[in-house]
Scaffold this active site. Structure first.
Site, PDB file in Angstrom:
ATOM      1  N   GLU A 210       0.823  -1.208   0.000  1.00 22.09           N
ATOM      2  CA  GLU A 210       0.000   0.000   0.000  1.00 22.09           C
ATOM      3  C   GLU A 210       0.858   1.260   0.000  1.00 22.09           C
ATOM      4  OE1 GLU A 210      -2.567   2.718   3.007  1.00 22.09           O
ATOM      5  OE2 GLU A 210      -2.339   0.602   3.541  1.00 22.09           O
TER       6      GLU A 210
ATOM      7  N   SER B  11      -4.242   5.355   0.177  1.00 19.91           N
ATOM      8  CA  SER B  11      -5.593   4.915   0.500  1.00 19.91           C
ATOM      9  C   SER B  11      -6.518   6.105   0.275  1.00 19.91           C
ATOM     10  CB  SER B  11      -5.657   4.446   1.960  1.00 19.91           C
ATOM     11  OG  SER B  11      -6.850   3.765   2.225  1.00 19.91           O
TER      12      SER B  11
ATOM     13  N   ARG C  81       7.032   6.211   1.559  1.00 14.74           N
ATOM     14  CA  ARG C  81       6.799   4.949   0.847  1.00 14.74           C
ATOM     15  C   ARG C  81       7.088   5.097  -0.648  1.00 14.74           C
ATOM     16  NH1 ARG C  81       2.097   1.287   3.673  1.00 14.74           N
ATOM     17  NH2 ARG C  81       2.872   1.533   5.815  1.00 14.74           N
TER      18      ARG C  81
END
Length: 425
Positions: free
Chosen positions: A348, A351, A390
């Protein structure tokens, strides 16, 4: 927060929706408290009406020299005056219990959200890009990152586990990613850039659903304020307790901020590397719109997040989360998962959620059409566009070279001051 009127009108449907979230039926408890609260209110109103009526009658009895009636009425008024504060306190207590119960219940899932228990039941909708074929064994960023400026030891020495310092060229790449994302979301996708407080009060976190249920996931200061876990909290609460004119909608806001999370529920997960940190930066997207526009706004927002990954040529897949994996405040969520070569899997990176009117009810954020008397609750949406740390990990791993260097994606070159690759030192 949930609309008590809808629960009254269709408790069976409410319980069925909770069941999709894996929760036991709650409508009976809710409606019992609601009925008790309304009964107390009715008794108080009747007492007030009778007190006013009796007070008026006292004057009439005195005028008629009916002492006995006047004395009886005075006794009755005194008893009502004594009873009414007790009724107010009881109604307040029951109301607080009802509010607390409603505040602890997650949002109800949209009809097209798949049922499921956890992430294993999420539905893959699409993939973009092809994972790179390496002519060497791709390394984990935690292994080759330190020679490029990921200073795990320095961060841990300063602050403990899950804190990292970035040095030199690595810090420059991190800054480049953040600025690139912010520029794309403002210039290309029309989000208004904001600088917002990083410290907020209880009400703000209640409004977006982090409090009271998730206090352990947050950091609290000694003066009673909280460090934001995401800029969603500050951005969304800009309309709290407001009636936003319909012609100002939709509001599309973005901010690059540090985010602070205790990661209380993630013990043992991603303890190595830069994926799960207590402090990280994120470009957050928030949209505030009319109810009828939120589905389209949701698709628009996830496309804005996807555009960043596509510009960086990072392979990813788009997931529709099941009922058991959605966040507390979401009615529908898309996750974007980026390919990480060292793990040979997707992880992920964004989101994007439509919260419907769930947050707006908690914040009392409404809108009203021009000329209309009635207001209606706004719909709110939020998503990552993207999490900078990330994305940094994804760039390091997907652009790594056999000699330990990392090529800079073309889209970031204008932000790198002439640097075309990270070189190990």
């Amino acid at each position: 927060m949930h609309d008590i009127r809808l629960i009254r009108e269709n408790p069976v449907a409410f319980d069925a929706a909770l069941g999709r979230r894996g929760l036991e039926p709650l409508s009976a408890n809710i409606l019992a408290l609601d009925e008790k609260s309304r009964a107390i209110k009715t008794e108080w109103q009747q007492a007030q009406a009778r007190r006013n009526e009796a007070s008026k009658a006292i004057g009439q009895a005195i005028a008629a020299k009916d002492v006995a009636t006047a004395d009886a009425l005075k006794t009755e008024v005194a008893a009502l005056k004594e009873r009414m504060p007790a009724l107010e306190a009881e109604e307040r207590s029951v109301g607080e219990l009802l509010t607390a119960l409603l505040a602890a219940i997650p949002n109800l899932p949209a009809s097209d959200v798949p049922d499921g228990a956890d992430e294993a039941d999420n539905v893959e909708l699409s993939r973009w890009g092809t994972p790179r074929d390496f002519d060497f064994a791709p390394q984990d960023h935690a292994d080759f990152g330190p020679s490029l400026g990921l200073d795990f030891e320095g961060g841990a020495a300063l602050s403990g586990a899950r804190f990292t310092a970035l040095r030199g060229q690595m810090a420059r790449l991190h800054r480049a990613l953040a600025q690139f994302m912010l520029d794309m979301q403002t210039a290309t996708h029309g989000y208004e850039e904001m600088i917002v407080p990083l410290l907020v009060k209880d009400d703000a976190l209640f409004g977006t659903g982090q409090l009271p249920k998730f206090a352990e996931d947050l950091f609290k200061t000694t003066d009673g304020r909280w460090l934001i876990p995401t800029a969603e909290v500050s951005l969304t609460n800009l309309v709290a307790e407001q009636i936003v004119p319909e012609d100002r909608l939709p509001l599309r806001l973005t901010a690059l901020t540090p985010c602070f999370r205790s990661e209380a529920g993630s013990a043992g997960r991603d303890t190595r590397g830069f994926i799960r940190q207590h402090q990280f930066e994120k470009v957050e997207l928030v949209a505030i719109c009319k109810p009828e526009d939120s589905d389209a706004e949701h698709e628009r927002m996830v496309a804005a997040a996807e555009a960043v990954l596509q510009a960086l040529n990072l392979p990813y897949r788009k997931m529709l989360l099941c009922t058991g994996d959605m966040g507390f405040g979401a009615r529908k969520t898309y996750d974007l998962e980026v390919w990480l070569p060292s793990q040979a899997t997707y992880r992920e990176i964004s989101s994007v959620s439509n919260c419907g009117d769930f947050q707006a009810r908690r914040m009392n954020a409404r809108t009203r059409a021009e000329g209309a008397k009635q207001t209606m609750f706004l719909h709110t949406l939020n998503g990552s566009g993207l999490a900078v740390g990330r994305t940094l990990v994804a760039v390091l791993e997907n652009y790594q070279q056999a000699d330990g260097s990392v090529l800079i994606p073309d889209a970031l070159l204008p932000y790198m001051g002439g640097l075309t690759k990270l070189q190990p030192k």
